[in-house]
Design a protein around this motif. Structure first.
Motif, short mmCIF file in Angstrom:
data_model
loop_
_atom_site.label_atom_id
_atom_site.label_comp_id
_atom_site.label_asym_id
_atom_site.label_seq_id
_atom_site.Cartn_x
_atom_site.Cartn_y
_atom_site.Cartn_z
N ARG A 418 88.12 13.10 22.61
CA ARG A 418 89.23 13.96 23.04
C ARG A 418 90.60 13.38 22.69
NH1 ARG A 418 86.00 13.84 27.88
NH2 ARG A 418 84.78 15.77 28.15
N ASP A 428 87.38 21.00 24.26
CA ASP A 428 86.10 21.55 23.82
C ASP A 428 85.03 20.48 23.68
OD1 ASP A 428 84.55 23.77 23.12
OD2 ASP A 428 84.76 23.33 20.98
N CYS A 429 85.15 19.37 24.39
CA CYS A 429 84.12 18.33 24.37
C CYS A 429 83.56 18.17 25.78
CB CYS A 429 84.68 17.01 23.86
SG CYS A 429 83.46 15.67 23.87
N TYR A 430 82.29 18.48 25.95
CA TYR A 430 81.63 18.41 27.25
C TYR A 430 80.62 17.26 27.30
CZ TYR A 430 83.88 22.90 27.92
OH TYR A 430 84.83 23.90 28.03
N TYR A 431 80.69 16.37 26.30
CA TYR A 431 79.82 15.19 26.28
C TYR A 431 80.65 13.99 26.75
CZ TYR A 431 76.07 17.60 23.80
OH TYR A 431 75.03 18.46 23.47
N GLU A 432 80.45 13.60 27.99
CA GLU A 432 81.18 12.45 28.53
C GLU A 432 80.73 11.18 27.81
OE1 GLU A 432 83.61 12.59 30.57
OE2 GLU A 432 83.44 14.74 31.02
N HIS A 526 78.70 24.30 26.70
CA HIS A 526 79.92 24.09 27.47
C HIS A 526 79.63 23.68 28.92
CE1 HIS A 526 82.00 25.85 24.07
NE2 HIS A 526 81.16 26.87 24.11
N ASN A 527 78.45 23.18 29.15
CA ASN A 527 78.04 22.75 30.48
C ASN A 527 77.91 21.23 30.48
OD1 ASN A 527 76.31 21.98 32.72
ND2 ASN A 527 75.86 24.16 32.98
N THR A 528 78.78 20.55 31.26
CA THR A 528 78.78 19.09 31.26
C THR A 528 77.46 18.51 31.73
OG1 THR A 528 81.16 19.12 31.72
CG2 THR A 528 79.99 17.05 32.14
N CYS A 531 74.85 18.84 28.96
CA CYS A 531 75.11 17.88 27.89
C CYS A 531 74.66 16.48 28.29
CB CYS A 531 76.60 17.88 27.53
SG CYS A 531 77.16 19.39 26.72
#
Length: 567
Positions: A418, A428-432, A526-528, A531
Motif C-alpha cells: 500500500r 485495494d489491497c486486502y492481504y495484510e 475484497h474480504n480481509t 485473504c
C-alpha cells in the motif's frame, strides 16, 4: 497485384508494336516489289520489339507462377488443412488480413508512399497462409528501395515489435516473429510451446487475429537452479588507431594511449594535441580533439564511499521470500520476490483472473533469504532500501537505481503493497502483510541479453559469494537458498491438468463475479478474512511439503522515503 500493375505499364505498348510491326514491314515489302526493303532494319526492329514483349510478359508469367507454386506446394486438396465454413475463399482471418495488406500496398503504391517490400511481404504472407511453408518470397534488392519509407517513419518504428501481446494468447518466447511492413507491423506465430502449428497472424500491439486455444503445460517437478551463464568476454584491448577505444580504454600497441576526441570517439595514439587535426580526412568533419586520457576500466567493485568495502554494523536478518514463476527456473537475482501474502496478492490481482493464466505462471517458489544492510543505509536507521522494479534483468526505477546503489551499496529493497512506489493499491489491497522485495544482482542496469563481463565486474550486485554470509559490504548484502515449491493448481484445488480444467469450462477467478467456476479458493477478493485464510492455507501447504524448514518471522519493511532520499 503491384507486380502486375508495373508489368502492364511496360508491356502494353511493346506487345502491340511487336505484333503490328511485322505486318507493316510485309506490306511495305509488297509495295516495293520485294526490293531491298526486305529490309534488315525493319526485320531487326521487329525482332527487338518482339524480344521486349517476351521480356515484358515473363514477369506476368512469374507473378501467376507464384500463386501456382503456392498452390502446388500446399499439396493435393485432401492434404491441406480444411477451411472454416464461414469462408472457403479464405482459409482463416490471417489470410484475409494478408490480402487486405496487399490491397493497402496497392493503394499506397498509387499514392507513392509505400515501399515495394510491402507488396512482396504481403504476397509472402498470403502464400504462407495457404500452406506454402517451404517457399518464401525474399526481399533483397527491393529492400534498399524502402529506405526513404523507413526514414519517414523511423521515429515510430523505434517502438515497433516492443510489445509481447502474443503472451496473452498462450505463446512463449520464440513462437512468434515480428514482421515490419513500412509503417505498420504484425506478429507471425509459427509454433506454440515450440511445437509447429498452422501459422497465425496478429496485428501490431494487440495481436488481433491470434487464438487462445493453447494448453498450459503441467507444472514441472521441483527444480535444480542452474547458475546464470557468464557473458561472452569482449576484446581486452583496441588493436588500431582507426578503431574506437572508448569501451576497452586499453591499447594493444605499446606506448599508445586511448585519447578522447569527443563524446562519440576515442582512438589509440602515441601522443595527442588538443584542437583540430587538419591531417584527418574530410569525413571527420574536423571535430577538435579534447585529448582527455581514458583510463583503463577497473575490473572490480570500487565505490566512491569506501565504507561500502567494509563490513557493516547492521543486524543479520533471516526470513522466507516467495516468487511466482512459470516452468522456467533461474536465480532470483535482478528479480522481485515477496512475502507469502505479497505473492498471494500478486496471484489474485495479476494472474489467476486471466484464462489461461497470465505469463503462463504455474508455481510459487520459496527461498530462505539472509540480509545485512550496508553501513550508509544502517546509519539512517534502515535495513532495507527502496524496492526497485526489474524488466528483463534491468532496473527500471523508481528514479535513478545506480545513484541509490552508489550511495547505499547494492541493498535489498522493500515496500509494503500500500506504500511507495505502489501507492495505487492503498485502497485495494486486502492481504495484510503483503511486502515486495528487490534483489540486485550482477550488472543490474542492463538487459540480461546485453550484460558484459566487464559490467559484471564493475557492478557485481549484492549477492555474496557461495558459502559467505552477508557482511554488509556494498557487494555482499544478501544470500538466498532454494527451499521448494507448490503448484498454483494445488492452491486452487485443481485436480488433473490446468488445461483440462479450463477446457471443461472451469475458471479460477472471474473478476466481474468475484468468484471462480469449478473452484472457490479465490472467491471474495475484497474480504480481509478470506485473504488471510488463503495465506494460511498456502503456508500450511508449504509446511506439510517441507516440514524440516522451521518457521521464521518476516521482518518489518522499515524503508522510509524521506530518510532514504535525503541524500
Amino acid at each position: 497485384t503491384v507486380c502486375q500493375k508495373r508489368v502492364h505499364r511496360i508491356s502494353d505498348t511493346q506487345t502491340v508494336g511487336a505484333v503490328v510491326l511485322p505486318f507493316f514491314c510485309s506490306a511495305t515489302m509488297l509495295r516495293s516489289g520485294g526490293q531491298p526493303l526486305r529490309s534488315r532494319s525493319c526485320s531487326t526492329l521487329s525482332w527487338m520489339l518482339l524480344h521486349g514483349a517476351v521480356a515484358a510478359l515473363l514477369p506476368l508469367l512469374l507473378c501467376d507462377g507464384l500463386a501456382a507454386a503456392a498452390a502446388a506446394a500446399a499439396g493435393p486438396p485432401a492434404a491441406r488443412q480444411p477451411a472454416p465454413a464461414a469462408g472457403e475463399a479464405l482459409e482463416d482471418e490471417a489470410l484475409e488480413g494478408a490480402v487486405q495488406s496487399d490491397d493497402l500496398c496497392v493503394a499506397d503504391e498509387d499514392g507513392g508512399s509505400a515501399s515495394p517490400s510491402c507488396a512482396l511481404s504481403a504476397l509472402q504472407l498470403r502464400g504462407r497462409a495457404l500452406g506454402d511453408a517451404a517457399h518464401e518470397v525474399t526481399v533483397a534488392s527491393e529492400e534498399s528501395a524502402a529506405s526513404d519509407d523507413i526514414a519517414e517513419f523511423g521515429t515510430n518504428m523505434t517502438y515497433f515489435c516492443k510489445d509481447t501481446c502474443w503472451s496473452e494468447f498462450g505463446f512463449i518466447v520464440g513462437d512468434c516473429a515480428c514482421s515490419v511492413h513500412s509503417n505498420w507491423y504484425m506478429w507471425i506465430c509459427k509454433t506454440r510451446y515450440g511445437a509447429p502449428i498452422k501459422w497465425e497472424f496478429g496485428s501490431s500491439y494487440r495481436c488481433t487475429g491470434l487464438t487462445k486455444v493453447a494448453p498450459t503445460p503441467a507444472p514441472a517437478p521441483p527444480p535444480v537452479l542452474a547458475p546464470v551463464p557468464a557473458p561472452a568476454p569482449g576484446p581486452e584491448c583496441t588493436a588500431s588507431w582507426s578503431n574506437d577505444c572508448r569501451q576497452t580504454r586499453k591499447c594493444c600497441t605499446a606506448g599508445y594511449t586511448c585519447y578522447e576526441k569527443s563524446a562519440d570517439w576515442a582512438a589509440c595514439l602515441p601522443s595527442c594535441q588538443v584542437g583540430i587535426h587538419w591531417s584527418e580526412p574530410a569525413w571527420s568533419l574536423h571535430i577538435p580533439w579534447s585529448c582527455r586520457v581514458l583510463e583503463e576500466p577497473k575490473t572490480y567493485y570500487d565505490p566512491a564511499d569506501k565504507s561500502l568495502v567494509k563490513p557493516s554494523d547492521a543486524s543479520l536478518l533471516t526470513f522466507y521470500v516467495y516468487r511466482v514463476q512459470d516452468n522456467e527456473n533461474y536465480e532470483p537475482m535482478n528479480q522481485n520476490v515477496a512475502s507469502l501474502a505479497g505473492a498471494m496478492f500478486y496471484l489474485h490481482n495479476e494472474i489467476v483472473w486471466h484464462t489461461p493464466r497470465r505469463f503462463k505462471k504455474s508455481q510459487v517458489q520459496k527461498f530462505k533469504l539472509k540480509v545485512r544492510a550496508p553501513q550508509p543505509l544502517w546509519n539512517k536507521g534502515m535495513n532495507f532500501g527502496v524496492r526497485v522494479a526489474f524488466d528483463r534483468g534491468m532496473c527500471t526505477g523508481p528514479f535513478s537505481c545506480q545513484k541509490d546503489w552508489d550511495t547505499y551499496g547494492y541493498n535489498v529493497g522493500c515496500n509494503n503493497a500500500r506504500q511507495f512506489p505502489t501507492n495505487q493499491f492503498n485502497e485495494d489491497c486486502y492481504y495484510e502483510g503483503a511486502i515486495w522485495y528487490s534483489l540486485p544482482g550482477p550488472c543490474p542496469n542492463m538487459d540480461f541479453h546485453e550484460a558484459t563481463e566487464l559490467c559484471d565486474q564493475q557492478e557485481p550486485g549484492g549477492a555474496c559469494p557461495p558459502g559467505v554470509e552477508p557482511t554488509g559490504e556494498g557487494n555482499c548484502t544478501f544470500t538466498y537458498e532454494y527451499v521448494g515449491n507448490v503448484s498454483i493448481n494445488e492452491l486452487s484445488g485443481i485436480n488433473g491438468s490446468y488445461s483440462d480444467f479450463i477446457d471443461s469450462g472451469g475458471r479460477e477467478y472471474i473478476d466481474d463475479d468475484d468468484r471462480g467456476k469449478g473452484t472457490s479458493f479465490w472467491n471474495d477478493k475484497h474480504n480481509t478474512t478470506a485473504c488471510a485464510e488463503r495465506v494460511a492455507f498456502a503456508s500450511n501447504l508449504f509446511n506439510s511439503k517441507y516440514p524440516e524448514e522451521l518457521p521464521l518471522p518476516t521482518p518489518e519493511c522499515d524503508f522510509e522515503y524521506e530518510k532514504f532520499y535525503a541524500h
